[in-house]
Write an enzyme that holds these catalytic residues in place. Structure first.
Site, PDB file in Angstrom:
ATOM      1  N   ARG A 120       1.214  -1.176  -0.064  1.00 54.44           N
ATOM      2  CA  ARG A 120      -0.345   0.338  -0.130  1.00 54.44           C
ATOM      3  C   ARG A 120       0.999   1.101  -0.071  1.00 54.44           C
ATOM      4  NH1 ARG A 120      -2.104  -0.742   5.036  1.00 54.44           N
ATOM      5  NH2 ARG A 120      -0.695   1.635   5.688  1.00 54.44           N
ATOM      6  N   ASP A 138      -8.226  19.256 -13.632  1.00 51.68           N
ATOM      7  CA  ASP A 138      -8.258  17.464 -14.800  1.00 51.68           C
ATOM      8  C   ASP A 138      -7.934  18.001 -16.437  1.00 51.68           C
ATOM      9  OD1 ASP A 138      -9.279  15.722 -16.060  1.00 51.68           O
ATOM     10  OD2 ASP A 138     -11.056  15.254 -14.243  1.00 51.68           O
ATOM     11  N   LYS A 148      -8.808   5.983 -18.883  1.00 53.35           N
ATOM     12  CA  LYS A 148      -9.584   6.492 -20.342  1.00 53.35           C
ATOM     13  C   LYS A 148      -8.534   6.756 -21.273  1.00 53.35           C
ATOM     14  CE  LYS A 148     -12.677   7.742 -17.561  1.00 53.35           C
ATOM     15  NZ  LYS A 148     -13.573   7.581 -16.777  1.00 53.35           N
ATOM     16  N   TYR A 181     -16.682  16.888 -14.452  1.00 53.61           N
ATOM     17  CA  TYR A 181     -16.781  15.806 -14.638  1.00 53.61           C
ATOM     18  C   TYR A 181     -18.354  15.584 -13.329  1.00 53.61           C
ATOM     19  CZ  TYR A 181     -16.791  10.563 -12.730  1.00 53.61           C
ATOM     20  OH  TYR A 181     -17.250   9.139 -12.457  1.00 53.61           O
TER      21      TYR A 181
END
Length: 384
Positions: A48, A172, A197, A100
Site C-alpha cells: 500500500r 483535470d 480513459k 465530471y
C-alpha cells in the site's frame, strides 16, 4: 538523455528491468517485503505504501506531465478524493460549471459533510474567476476541455490568478492526456487524471493519477495516499504502462477521426449544436490551439428536435452506448441520465446539459464507418 514525447511514452519512467534485462517492468505481485533486520529494508515495506511496478508507473506519469512527483490510484475518483483531502473544514473551492458528474457528486455529497464547500463558476470567464475568490477559497478546480460541453479554460491565465491570490490551481487533464496538454508547464499546481480513459486506452482497467512539482505538496499527497489507501494494484499498473506505450499513435488517430466527425456533424443538418474545440467556430478554439497540441477526441452535440434521442441510441450499430470514454472503440452516452445524473436538473439545464445532448468518445475505427453509423441512427430516429 532527453527524449521527445513519443520516445518518452515508451522509455520514460523506469525502462525495463536491470536485474533480468526484461524489456518490460515486472509485475511485483506481493503485499509485503522481507526485511534484513529491524529498521532495515531494501526500499520497500508494504505494497500500500509502495510497490516497484506502481513506482515505475508513477515516475512515468510524472515524466510525461513534465512534473517531479506522480501518484497512482485505484480510480480517478480515488485520486480526486485524495486531492480534496488536502483541505479542511471551512475551505471552499471554485469549480468549473461543467465538470465530471463524479467530481460534483463527491464534492456535494461527501466533502460538503465536512464543511468543505464549492462555488460553481464559468472558469472560461476570467473576470468571473477573479470575482469568485474570497478568503475561504483555497483552490480553483478546472477541467479543460470540460465534461461534457468541452468548454475551454485558459490554464495559464487562471494559474496567474491563483498565484496572485495564493490559491492552488487543480486541472483535470483526462480528456487531453499529457500527450496533448501539460498543465504544470502552464502554471497549474496539481494535475489529475482518470487513467481509465486514454492512458489505459483499452477499456480494460481502472486507475487515477496525480502529478505535482512542489516537494512539500507531494509529501502531503503521499501521506494521504498511504493513509487513505486507494492505491493502484501492481497488475493494473502494468496494464497502464502498456497502454501508455501506444498513447501517441492512438491519440493521433483519435484526434484525426474526431475532427472529421465534428466537421460532418456541423454540416449534416441533423444537429442544432456541436461542441468541439477543434472547430474554428468554437469559442474556445484559439485558447485550445495556444495551450494544447490538439483538440482531443470528445465531441458533444445536441440532436435537432425532430429526432428522438432515445431511438437514436437504440439504432446505433457500430458505436457503443456505454459509460466512460477514451478507449479504442467509440462510445456514446447520455450525460443527463448517465455521467452527469448526479448534478441537479436545474444546474444541468442552466449550463446546457439538456436531454438532447449526446456525448461521443471518438475511437480509432474508420472515420467513414463512424459517420455512416451516426447518419443511419439519426435518420432512423425521426419522431412520428
Amino acid at each position: 538523455m532527453s527524449y521527445k514525447r513519443n520516445s518518452l511514452l515508451i522509455h520514460g519512467g523506469i525502462d525495463g528491468d536491470e536485474t533480468t534485462g526484461a524489456v518490460n517492468v515486472p509485475v511485483y505481485q506481493t503485499s509485503t517485503y522481507k526485511q534484513d533486520g529491524l529498521g532495515k529494508n531494501r526500499g520497500w515495506e508494504y505494497s500500500r505504501t509502495g510497490n516497484p511496478t506502481r513506482a515505475a508507473l508513477e515516475k512515468l506519469i510524472a515524466d510525461l506531465e513534465d512534473g517531479q512527483y506522480g501518484l497512482a490510484f485505484a480510480s480517478g475518483l480515488a485520486a480526486i478524493n485524495t486531492v480534496l483531502s488536502l483541505f479542511k473544514s471551512g475551505d471552499k473551492l471554485i469549480v468549473s460549471d461543467n465538470i465530471y458528474g463524479g467530481t460534483f457528486r463527491i464534492l456535494d455529497n461527501v466533502f460538503k459533510n465536512f464543511n468543505i464547500t464549492y462555488k460553481i463558476v464559468d472558469t472560461s470567464d476570467l473576470e468571473a474567476v477573479e470575482n469568485a475568490i474570497d478568503d475561504d477559497v483555497k483552490a480553483i478546480y478546472i477541467e479543460t476541455p470540460a465534461n461534457p460541453l468541452l468548454t475551454v479554460t485558459d490554464i495559464e491565465a487562471v494559474s496567474r490568478i491563483g498565484k496572485k491570490h495564493g490559491k492552488l490551481v487543480i486541472v483535470d487533464n483526462t480528456f487531453l492526456t499529457p500527450y496533448l496538454q501539460r498543465p504544470l508547464t502552464l502554471g497549474a499546481d496539481i494535475v489529475i487524471h482518470s487513467g481509465t480513459k486514454y492512458l489505459g486506452g483499452h477499456s480494460d482497467t481502472i486507475s487515477g493519477f496525480v502529478v505535482v512539482n512542489d516537494k512539500a505538496l507531494a509529501d502531503r499527497l503521499y501521506y494521504l495516499q498511504n493513509a487513505i489507501g486507494g492505491v493502484l494494484a501492481p497488475w493494473d499498473s502494468f496494464l497502464i504502462i502498456r497502454g501508455i506505450k501506444t498513447l501517441g499513435v492512438r491519440m493521433d488517430r483519435h484526434v484525426e477521426n474526431a475532427q472529421k466527425v465534428a466537421e460532418w456533424l456541423v454540416q449534416s443538418g441533423y444537429v442544432s449544436k456541436v461542441y468541439y474545440p477543434g472547430l474554428e467556430t468554437d469559442p474556445g478554439y484559439e485558447i485550445q490551439k495556444k495551450q494544447a497540441d490538439g483538440a482531443g477526441a470528445m465531441i458533444s452535440f445536441v440532436l435537432d428536435e425532430k429526432y428522438d434521442y432515445k431511438v437514436f441510441f437504440e439504432k446505433l450499430q457500430l458505436i457503443t452506448l456505454a459509460e466512460s470514454l477514451g478507449g479504442v472503440e467509440s462510445l456514446v452516452c447520455h450525460p443527463a441520465t448517465m455521467t452527469h445524473a448526479a448534478i441537479p436538473a436545474d444546474i444541468r439545464k442552466e449550463v446546457g446539459i439538456v436531454d438532447e445532448l449526446i456525448r461521443l468518445s471518438v475511437g480509432i475505427e474508420d472515420a467513414d464507418d463512424l459517420i455512416d453509423d451516426l447518419k443511419q441512427a439519426i435518420e432512423n430516429s425521426v419522431k412520428a
